[in-house]
Design an enzyme around this catalytic site. Structure first.
Site, PDB file in Angstrom:
ATOM      1  N   HIS A  74       0.945  -1.249  -0.027  1.00  0.00           N
ATOM      2  CA  HIS A  74      -0.200   0.011  -0.056  1.00  0.00           C
ATOM      3  C   HIS A  74       0.925   1.291  -0.115  1.00  0.00           C
ATOM      4  CE1 HIS A  74      -3.146  -2.769   1.250  1.00  0.00           C
ATOM      5  NE2 HIS A  74      -4.063  -1.925   0.577  1.00  0.00           N
ATOM      6  N   GLY A  75       2.084   1.051   0.498  1.00  0.00           N
ATOM      7  CA  GLY A  75       2.942   2.217   0.340  1.00  0.00           C
ATOM      8  C   GLY A  75       4.132   2.041   1.325  1.00  0.00           C
TER       9      GLY A  75
END
Length: 217
Positions: A74-75
């Site tokens: 997701h990051g």
């Protein structure tokens, strides 16, 4: 939206969310939330690592690896990694420590506990960084006055959306539509669909700057 757009072009997609806020545990939540992503990590990461066919320490390690990678997907930021590890640890606790205890708790209480856990998780997920997330959580649990004038304004102006969200988060719609026969339901949809389209357009216009969520991932 994906299922509807796919249907227009002749593709049939499975449901990706099955009333996740009705979940009675974290395990149940992840069986209902973002099913395609969970299935991908299960099939291409968890099972190749050995899944649950290994010894208990190895299964725990496999789960931590999967959820670390889920957060990283997701990051590349500490709050996303913390979010992934947070769920990995919770799933391990449910599987090996609290399983028997959870079976004795009423479903209503389990849903309430799961909702609190999930809301804390969303703070980690949506914050700009880990320090901001921790400060937010501190305030949530009584570290400061939880509602200021801006928060009260946002809450009061979004009550209709909150009520719609609550209604759509439970299987109430399916129960209500089951009382109609097919002909009556078709007539209701003919009226409801254009109204929903108009409402969606109004909200899109009112939020001119709303970048696509997955651009950040």
């Amino acid at each position: 939206m994906a299922i509807g757009l796919g249907g227009i072009f002749g593709f049939s997609f499975n449901e990706n969310f099955k009333y996740p806020y009705m979940a009675t545990s974290v395990t149940d939540f992840w069986r209902r939330w973002h099913i395609s992503l969970s299935s991908w990590f299960r099939d291409y990461v968890y099972i190749p690592l050995g899944g649950n066919r290994k010894s208990t320490p190895r299964v725990i390690l496999n789960l931590l690896i999967v959820w670390f990678l889920t957060g990283l997907w997701h990051g590349a930021a500490w709050n996303f990694i913390a979010w992934g590890v947070y769920y990995g640890v919770l799933l391990i606790l449910e599987k090996y420590i609290f399983k028997n205890t959870l079976e004795k708790i009423p479903n209503t209480a389990k849903r309430a506990i799961t909702m609190i856990i999930v809301m804390v998780g969303w703070v980690l997920f949506s914050s700009a960084n880990l320090s901001e997330a921790l400060e937010y959580i501190r305030i949530m649990f009584g570290g400061a006055r939880p509602v200021d004038s801006d928060g009260a304004y946002l809450f009061l102006t979004n009550i209709p959306l909150i009520l719609i969200g609550c209604f759509c988060s439970v299987p109430m719609y399916k129960k209500l539509t089951s009382i109609f026969d097919e002909n009556k339901l078709s007539k209701v949809k003919i009226i409801a669909a254009p109204l929903l389209l108009i409402i969606c357009i109004i909200f899109m216009i009112s939020e001119t700057y709303n970048p696509f969520l997955y651009f950040r991932f």
